[in-house]
Write a protein that holds these residues in place. Structure first.
Motif, PDB file in Angstrom:
ATOM      1  N   HIS A   1      -1.617  -7.285   5.813  1.00 50.73           N
ATOM      2  CA  HIS A   1      -2.467  -7.630   6.541  1.00 50.73           C
ATOM      3  C   HIS A   1      -3.591  -8.578   6.138  1.00 50.73           C
ATOM      4  O   HIS A   1      -3.223  -9.593   5.494  1.00 50.73           O
ATOM      5  CB  HIS A   1      -3.264  -6.405   6.919  1.00 50.73           C
ATOM      6  CG  HIS A   1      -3.884  -5.709   5.723  1.00 50.73           C
ATOM      7  ND1 HIS A   1      -4.107  -6.120   4.748  1.00 50.73           N
ATOM      8  CD2 HIS A   1      -4.411  -4.306   5.516  1.00 50.73           C
ATOM      9  CE1 HIS A   1      -4.937  -5.426   3.751  1.00 50.73           C
ATOM     10  NE2 HIS A   1      -4.703  -4.080   4.364  1.00 50.73           N
TER      11      HIS A   1
ATOM     12  N   GLY B   1       0.294   5.073   5.221  1.00 58.64           N
ATOM     13  CA  GLY B   1      -0.900   4.523   5.707  1.00 58.64           C
ATOM     14  C   GLY B   1      -0.564   3.420   6.895  1.00 58.64           C
ATOM     15  O   GLY B   1       0.413   3.280   7.412  1.00 58.64           O
ATOM     16  N   PRO B   2      -1.510   2.752   7.479  1.00 54.45           N
ATOM     17  CA  PRO B   2      -1.417   1.972   8.506  1.00 54.45           C
ATOM     18  C   PRO B   2      -0.299   0.692   8.356  1.00 54.45           C
ATOM     19  O   PRO B   2       0.374   0.414   9.269  1.00 54.45           O
ATOM     20  CB  PRO B   2      -2.675   1.296   8.723  1.00 54.45           C
ATOM     21  CG  PRO B   2      -3.419   1.637   7.828  1.00 54.45           C
ATOM     22  CD  PRO B   2      -2.929   2.780   7.170  1.00 54.45           C
TER      23      PRO B   2
ATOM     24  N   SER C   1      -8.811  -4.770   0.075  1.00 51.58           N
ATOM     25  CA  SER C   1      -8.190  -4.207   1.254  1.00 51.58           C
ATOM     26  C   SER C   1      -8.965  -4.129   2.627  1.00 51.58           C
ATOM     27  O   SER C   1     -10.103  -4.603   2.517  1.00 51.58           O
ATOM     28  CB  SER C   1      -7.941  -2.600   0.929  1.00 51.58           C
ATOM     29  OG  SER C   1      -9.138  -2.156   0.749  1.00 51.58           O
ATOM     30  N   ALA C   2      -8.447  -3.818   3.547  1.00 49.05           N
ATOM     31  CA  ALA C   2      -9.164  -4.084   4.944  1.00 49.05           C
ATOM     32  C   ALA C   2     -10.372  -3.036   4.859  1.00 49.05           C
ATOM     33  O   ALA C   2     -11.465  -3.493   5.243  1.00 49.05           O
ATOM     34  CB  ALA C   2      -8.090  -3.821   6.035  1.00 49.05           C
ATOM     35  N   SER C   3     -10.045  -1.799   4.297  1.00 53.19           N
ATOM     36  CA  SER C   3     -10.937  -0.669   4.798  1.00 53.19           C
ATOM     37  C   SER C   3     -12.088  -0.947   3.593  1.00 53.19           C
ATOM     38  O   SER C   3     -13.241  -1.053   3.950  1.00 53.19           O
ATOM     39  CB  SER C   3     -10.495   0.522   3.955  1.00 53.19           C
ATOM     40  OG  SER C   3      -9.507   0.523   2.977  1.00 53.19           O
TER      41      SER C   3
ATOM     42  N   GLY D   1      -4.047   3.438  -0.999  1.00 51.79           N
ATOM     43  CA  GLY D   1      -3.684   2.821   0.602  1.00 51.79           C
ATOM     44  C   GLY D   1      -4.568   3.834   1.208  1.00 51.79           C
ATOM     45  O   GLY D   1      -5.022   4.834   0.556  1.00 51.79           O
TER      46      GLY D   1
ATOM     47  N   GLY E   1      -3.401   5.780   3.422  1.00 51.26           N
ATOM     48  CA  GLY E   1      -2.823   6.923   3.944  1.00 51.26           C
ATOM     49  C   GLY E   1      -3.246   7.946   2.982  1.00 51.26           C
ATOM     50  O   GLY E   1      -3.787   9.309   3.354  1.00 51.26           O
TER      51      GLY E   1
ATOM     52  N   PHE F   1       0.886  -1.030   0.072  1.00 51.75           N
ATOM     53  CA  PHE F   1       0.065  -0.171  -0.003  1.00 51.75           C
ATOM     54  C   PHE F   1       0.970   1.189  -0.023  1.00 51.75           C
ATOM     55  O   PHE F   1       2.072   1.146   0.200  1.00 51.75           O
ATOM     56  CB  PHE F   1      -0.862   0.127   1.226  1.00 51.75           C
ATOM     57  CG  PHE F   1      -1.879  -1.217   1.120  1.00 51.75           C
ATOM     58  CD1 PHE F   1      -2.956  -1.147   0.339  1.00 51.75           C
ATOM     59  CD2 PHE F   1      -1.775  -2.072   2.205  1.00 51.75           C
ATOM     60  CE1 PHE F   1      -3.927  -2.050   0.275  1.00 51.75           C
ATOM     61  CE2 PHE F   1      -2.766  -3.199   2.325  1.00 51.75           C
ATOM     62  CZ  PHE F   1      -3.870  -3.049   1.306  1.00 51.75           C
TER      63      PHE F   1
ATOM     64  N   GLN G   1      -7.806   1.209  10.326  1.00 49.93           N
ATOM     65  CA  GLN G   1      -6.911   0.645  11.357  1.00 49.93           C
ATOM     66  C   GLN G   1      -6.472   1.861  12.275  1.00 49.93           C
ATOM     67  O   GLN G   1      -6.353   3.005  11.721  1.00 49.93           O
ATOM     68  CB  GLN G   1      -5.766  -0.079  10.987  1.00 49.93           C
ATOM     69  CG  GLN G   1      -5.761  -1.341  10.202  1.00 49.93           C
ATOM     70  CD  GLN G   1      -5.327  -1.415   8.889  1.00 49.93           C
ATOM     71  OE1 GLN G   1      -6.045  -0.664   7.864  1.00 49.93           O
ATOM     72  NE2 GLN G   1      -4.246  -1.945   8.465  1.00 49.93           N
TER      73      GLN G   1
ATOM     74  N   ALA H   1      -8.896   1.155   0.320  1.00 48.99           N
ATOM     75  CA  ALA H   1      -7.555   1.098  -0.072  1.00 48.99           C
ATOM     76  C   ALA H   1      -7.597   0.237  -1.387  1.00 48.99           C
ATOM     77  O   ALA H   1      -6.487  -0.657  -1.419  1.00 48.99           O
ATOM     78  CB  ALA H   1      -6.786   0.883   0.947  1.00 48.99           C
TER      79      ALA H   1
HETATM   80  N1  ASP Z   1      -5.472   0.388   5.847  1.00 45.57           N
HETATM   81  C1  ASP Z   1      -5.472  -0.006   4.404  1.00 45.57           C
HETATM   82  C2  ASP Z   1      -6.795  -1.075   4.003  1.00 45.57           C
HETATM   83  O1  ASP Z   1      -7.617  -0.643   4.207  1.00 45.57           O
HETATM   84  C3  ASP Z   1      -4.211  -0.421   3.807  1.00 45.57           C
HETATM   85  C4  ASP Z   1      -2.984   0.475   4.074  1.00 45.57           C
HETATM   86  O2  ASP Z   1      -2.951   1.888   3.580  1.00 45.57           O
HETATM   87  O3  ASP Z   1      -2.301   0.293   4.800  1.00 45.57           O
HETATM   88  O4  ASP Z   1      -6.245  -2.101   3.579  1.00 45.57           O
END
Ligand code: ASP
Length: 327
Positions: free
Chosen positions: A90, A37-38, A158-160, A184, A186, A33, A203, A154
């Motif tokens: 992740h 970002g996280p 992605s997690a989001s 990402g 970020g 990513f 996150q 993202a």
């Molecule tokens: N948090 C982001 C996600 O939604 C990824 C990132 O930019 O770390 O997966």
């Protein structure tokens, strides 16, 4: 027979020799990513903490963003398996197996599992322009503004994205949100702060400081229980408390190498990871961002892999129920 023994012996010696010389050049940790970002934050803090245990090695973080993290993961799956190219990823390692029907890599076959890093809750956020200060008002706002509300994520897988899908499906919205994909969260966070997008689920490693500074509005956490140990987030309700029965999403990060990386090298990396996770600076950095450093058997390659296999099965059920795929 003699020859077989000699060959076997030389293989053992050669195998051991990898670890003696490892690392022989800078190690690259690929983050799939964008910077800022996280996942990037976790990888950079980890790189710093692993440097000492790896004898002062140079560890570089490379952002290979795109397609929900699958581009960076493909890059690492195809890299030379010598321990000098690693991946921090992740939950996408498991969610993309359900979301994408065609992937360039196989999560359980193309990587050496090196151990898990942390578990991270998510927070549901709104832009400062949203005229709602509580979760309930936010929910009413989203319902009454139907398809006009934008959701930043993202990339597919992605997690989001996963969190957004789960939230929409739990809310049973009449009109879906308009999704906007970034490389990402970020860069997505910058647009949320600027009000170009309306909402995002991300996150806590990325959201805590922005909520604290009042740059975005935090409405709820995605875990089953409140984050009682966190000075800021302890006051945020869970989505379950707000009526979304069974909503429970925690993101996790793990460390991977390409399949075929010599066992003595992966052992050395696993030992360095375990040492890094006990580094007081790393631990306090993670805790302040709401992340829980892993201390259980998911620190072992076997435990890590078994956990991801289980997550693939569980997330596939969630994704199939939402009925949305990336390809
Ligand atoms: N948090 C982001 C996600 O939604 C990824 C990132 O930019 O770390 O997966």
């Amino acid at each position: 027979m003699k020859q077989v023994v000699a060959l076997a012996l030389s293989a053992v010696v050669a195998g051991g020799a990898f670890a003696q010389t490892f690392p022989s050049k800078p190690i690259t940790i690929v983050v799939p990513f964008a910077a800022g970002g996280p996942t990037d934050t976790v990888a950079r803090q980890l790189a710093e903490a692993m440097r000492g245990p790896l004898g002062g090695a140079t560890i570089v973080v490379e952002n290979a963003a795109g397609a929900g993290g699958t581009i960076g993961a493909t890059k690492v799956a195809r890299a030379t398996p010598d321990g000098h190219t690693l991946l921090v990823w992740h939950i996408g390692m498991a969610s993309t197996a359900g979301l994408y029907r065609k992937l360039q890599f196989k999560a359980l076959e193309d990587f050496e599992y090196l151990g898990m890093i942390n578990d991270v809750p998510m927070t549901l956020l709104g832009s400062p322009k949203i005229p709602a200060n509580t979760y309930r008002d936010f929910e009413n706002y989203v319902r009454s503004n139907g398809g006009k509300v934008n959701l930043a994520h993202a990339g597919l897988g992605s997690a989001s994205h996963l969190c957004g899908l789960m939230w929409q499906s739990a809310m049973k919205l009449d009109k879906s949100l308009t999704a906007i994909a970034y490389r990402g969260t970020g860069p997505a966070m910058n647009d949320l702060i600027g009000g170009q997008v309306d909402l995002m689920c991300d996150q806590t490693t990325n959201t805590t400081s922005q909520i604290e500074a009042g740059r975005v509005k935090g409405y709820a956490v995605t875990t089953a229980k409140r984050l009682e140990d966190h000075k800021l987030l302890k006051d945020y309700p869970t989505l379950q408390e707000m009526g979304l029965k069974g909503f429970n999403l925690t993101i996790w990060h793990g460390l991977y190498a390409p399949k075929g990386t010599p066992a003595d090298v992966t052992k050395k990396i696993n030992e360095a990871l375990r040492a890094a996770l006990k580094d007081p600076k790393f631990m306090s950095g993670q805790a302040s961002l709401g992340a829980m450093v892993v201390t259980d058997n998911r620190l072992s390659p076997e435990g890590h892999k078994a956990f991801v296999a289980d997550q693939i099965t569980k997330l596939k059920t969630v994704i199939d129920a939402a009925g949305q795929y990336a390809d």
